[in-house]
Scaffold this motif. Structure first.
Motif, PDB file in Angstrom:
ATOM      1  N   ARG A 125     -28.631   5.952 -20.711  1.00 46.35           N
ATOM      2  CA  ARG A 125     -29.207   5.460 -19.450  1.00 46.35           C
ATOM      3  C   ARG A 125     -28.986   6.459 -18.319  1.00 46.35           C
ATOM      4  O   ARG A 125     -29.889   6.721 -17.516  1.00 46.35           O
ATOM      5  CB  ARG A 125     -28.577   4.125 -19.065  1.00 46.35           C
ATOM      6  CG  ARG A 125     -29.214   2.957 -19.740  1.00 46.35           C
ATOM      7  CD  ARG A 125     -28.720   1.642 -19.141  1.00 46.35           C
ATOM      8  NE  ARG A 125     -28.639   0.676 -20.212  1.00 46.35           N
ATOM      9  CZ  ARG A 125     -27.559   0.010 -20.584  1.00 46.35           C
ATOM     10  NH1 ARG A 125     -26.425   0.179 -19.945  1.00 46.35           N
ATOM     11  NH2 ARG A 125     -27.594  -0.831 -21.584  1.00 46.35           N
ATOM     12  N   GLN A 129     -31.803   8.394 -16.155  1.00 45.59           N
ATOM     13  CA  GLN A 129     -31.798   8.264 -14.696  1.00 45.59           C
ATOM     14  C   GLN A 129     -31.782   9.644 -14.046  1.00 45.59           C
ATOM     15  O   GLN A 129     -32.500   9.892 -13.090  1.00 45.59           O
ATOM     16  CB  GLN A 129     -30.576   7.447 -14.248  1.00 45.59           C
ATOM     17  CG  GLN A 129     -30.603   7.063 -12.806  1.00 45.59           C
ATOM     18  CD  GLN A 129     -31.713   6.084 -12.503  1.00 45.59           C
ATOM     19  OE1 GLN A 129     -32.761   6.487 -12.048  1.00 45.59           O
ATOM     20  NE2 GLN A 129     -31.472   4.816 -12.781  1.00 45.59           N
ATOM     21  N   ASN A 133     -34.706  11.199 -11.710  1.00 44.40           N
ATOM     22  CA  ASN A 133     -34.405  11.651 -10.344  1.00 44.40           C
ATOM     23  C   ASN A 133     -34.775  13.119 -10.139  1.00 44.40           C
ATOM     24  O   ASN A 133     -35.152  13.512  -9.043  1.00 44.40           O
ATOM     25  CB  ASN A 133     -32.932  11.440 -10.007  1.00 44.40           C
ATOM     26  CG  ASN A 133     -32.594   9.967  -9.853  1.00 44.40           C
ATOM     27  OD1 ASN A 133     -33.463   9.132  -9.651  1.00 44.40           O
ATOM     28  ND2 ASN A 133     -31.321   9.644  -9.985  1.00 44.40           N
TER      29      ASN A 133
END
Length: 136
Positions: A125, A129, A133
């Motif tokens: 995860r 992420q 980003n």
């Protein structure tokens, strides 16, 4: 800022940037003692079934050449295949049952399976992420 360098062979494009780390700061994703423990477990949980898979061929050859019994080639193939697949499962089991504590834990380490799967999911995860980003 990040400094530019030439990419390594087989390195994905665009990863030629190297972030400077403070002197003496070394960040490890997996501590050395855990990695060593994982390697030992993988060697056992993969090595033993792989040896058994090769042993099926040797035992089958011995039994057939000594006229002890007739073993169909398919049975030898299925028997050895079973042990080789068990060895592949042993790769994951060896990694996911290793204790992350300073103490080694139990022999089989199945109590560490659930927390290690959770760590793996959190790591995936976090990587997703970070990737999301960086695209923004």
């Amino acid at each position: 800022m990040a400094e530019q360098r030439s990419p390594l062979p087989f390195e994905p494009k665009g990863s030629g940037k190297v972030a400077k780390e403070p002197a003496g700061a070394k960040q490890e994703a997996i501590p050395r003692y855990v990695a060593d423990r994982m390697a030992r477990r993988v060697a056992v949980f993969t090595g033993l079934p792989s040896l058994a898979g090769m042993g099926v061929f040797v035992a089958s050859y011995f039994v057939v050449t000594r006229d002890i019994a007739e073993i169909p080639p398919g049975a030898t193939l299925v028997g050895s295949g079973f042990f080789f697949v068990l060895g592949l499962v042993g790769l994951s089991v060896g990694v996911l049952t290793a204790s992350w504590d300073k103490e080694p834990g139990t022999l089989l380490g199945f109590e560490n399976f659930k927390p290690n799967v959770q760590r793996m999911r959190e790591s995936i995860r976090a990587q997703k992420q970070t990737k999301a980003n960086s695209k923004d």
